[in-house]
Write a protein that holds these residues in place. Structure first.
Motif: not given
Ligand code: FAD
Length: 431
Positions: A64-79
């Motif tokens: 399984v390979t996960l491709i995502e540009p950001n090292a940190t994901y900020y959840t919209c929930y809680g924003s």
């Protein structure tokens, strides 16, 4: 935190023989499932990270390979908590360390720029090509500013949307801090469908909470492209109780439907007959559509969303490609993190079963949306869904909304569950 291991999953399946959102029954054995197959997941948000993790839970030998540009994901929930000032950006930050280190997922920090369906590979911004046997995409939303005159994506610095968490959240928070006491905060709320139906109304609630403490002479105006919204009665009850007349909500048919924005002046104009509304801080949440990569891949319908087989989330356009989360058309399921998380498990099970020549299951799934009216006043809506007659449909008699007129203790308990929900779902996705 989820303690849902593959062993307990098999146990659930074995005992019940049933398929539910917590136990998608009848896992194939590893050798059957993996067979050297490589599944690529695009997007490490709520849907994609769940799918990647549960693929490995259901079939540990699958690649399984996960491709995502950001090292940190900020959840919209809680924003919205961050905008109100009682949580920090660190509180809503998630990383991919556990998926990489504890779950054996290859995490690639890059952006997919194209899908080569014929050769079953994706092109990365960094220049690499990655081949797949099955492709799962959960790219979330993009914005469409076309329906409102005078404003475009390039104005998001001056007038933030803050509808993707991260820099935009910080920007809006800074603007709120700089706004004088007695200023006017204007939110332009989007038409359906959009991510997180109660989200705009939680946002104005918690901005009112901040104003009440620090800028009590300020005013909030919501100019809405709709004539009604999620949990409206409960929100309005809470606004009257805590904020008096600080929040004014204007329905689309009563001057809320914005036709033009003057970015330099920070004014919004509804159709003729209604006066311009002048803001000190404006939050323009645009009309939404599926993320660019699935639009470029030719997977979307005329409205900009991806039609899928709603039992498995396989796209109608490409038998090797699955799309879930906000980008997909998912029947009665709202565009939410909870829905995306449940869909991630459905897709993972569907892919593992397909790779081992097994029929797809028909698992039930759920959504719960907690919203805070104040940090100590929570309200919620919950529903259960199952694939029926070609669509994810609400199961009659399951779910419900918080009662109106509940006691302060009841509201405080729901506020506590909100944090518990956050801790649980983020651990399930990225933990
Ligand atoms: P996302 O979580 O947005 O993930 C998409 C990911 O794909 C991103 O990380 C992005 O970087 C990546 N990506 C995009 N394009 C590419 C590409 N080309 N290549 C590689 N990666 C790519 N939901 C709830 O359930 N409860 C709540 O309380 C709640 N509150 C919310 C409050 C607010 C203010 C907002 C805005 C939303 C809220 N939501 C809530 C909704 C929730 O955040 C989304 O519905 C959910 O994140 C959707 O998941 P997703 O996987 O579809 O998209």
């Amino acid at each position: 935190m989820s303690h849902f291991t593959r062993r307990s999953f098999l146990k659930v399946a074995g005992i019940t023989g049933a398929a539910t959102f917590t136990g998608i029954g009848c896992a194939p054995s590893d050798s059957q499932a993996s067979n050297g197959a490589h599944v690529v997941v695009v997007g490490g948000g709520s849907g994609g990270a769940t799918a990647a993790k549960y693929l490995k839970q259901f079939s540990p030998t699958l690649r399984v390979t996960l491709i995502e540009p950001n090292a940190t994901y900020y959840t919209c929930y809680g924003s919205n908590w961050v905008l109100s000032g009682f949580a920090s950006m660190d509180d809503i930050a998630q990383t991919y360390d556990s998926l990489r280190d504890n779950h054996g997922i290859e995490v690639v920090a890059d952006r997919v720029t194209a899908v080569d369906a014929e050769n079953r590979r994706v092109h990365l911004q960094g220049g690499d090509r990655v081949s797949y046997d099955r492709l799962i995409m959960s790219p979330g939303i993009d914005f469409n500013y076309d329906s409102v005159e005078g404003i475009s994506e390039s104005d998001a610095e001056a007038i933030p949307h803050a509808w993707k968490a991260g820099d935009q959240t910080r920007l809006l928070r800074d603007q709120l801090e700089e706004m004088p006491n007695g200023g006017v905060f204007v939110m332009v709320a989007p038409p359906n469908p959009f991510r997180c139906p109660p989200g705009p109304y939680e946002r104005v609630s918690l901005i009112a909470h901040y104003f009440k403490q620090h800028k009590p002479r300020s005013k909030i105006i919501v100019l809405d492209a709709k004539d009604g919204f999620s949990k409206q009665g409960l929100f309005e009850e809470g606004w009257a109780e805590h904020y008096g007349d600080m929040i004014e909500w204007r329905a689309a048919s009563e001057g809320g439907l914005v036709e033009a924005v003057d970015v330099a002046e920070k004014t919004a104009r509804a159709d003729s007959g209604f006066e311009r509304v002048k803001a000190d801080v404006m939050n323009f949440i645009p009309r939404q559509r599926a993320g660019k990569i699935v639009r470029d891949a030719g997977l979307v319908n005329d409205e900009g969303w991806v039609p899928v087989n709603q039992q498995t989330f396989k796209t109608e356009a490409d038998a090797n490609v699955y799309v879930l989360g906000d980008a997909s058309v998912a029947g009665a399921m709202p565009k939410s993190g909870h829905s995306a998380n449940n869909q991630g498990k459905i897709v993972a099970a569907a892919v593992v079963r397909e790779l081992s020549d097994q029929e797809p299951l028909n698992p039930s799934s759920a959504n719960t949306c907690y919203s805070l009216v104040t940090p100590n006043h929570g309200i919620s809506v919950a529903a259960v869904y199952q694939y029926k007659d070609g669509a994810q449909s609400g199961v009659e008699g399951a779910g419900g909304v918080s009662p109106s007129g509940a006691s302060a203790e009841f509201r405080a308990r729901e506020a506590g569950y909100t944090q518990g929900w956050y801790n649980g779902i983020t651990a399930d996705i990225w933990g």
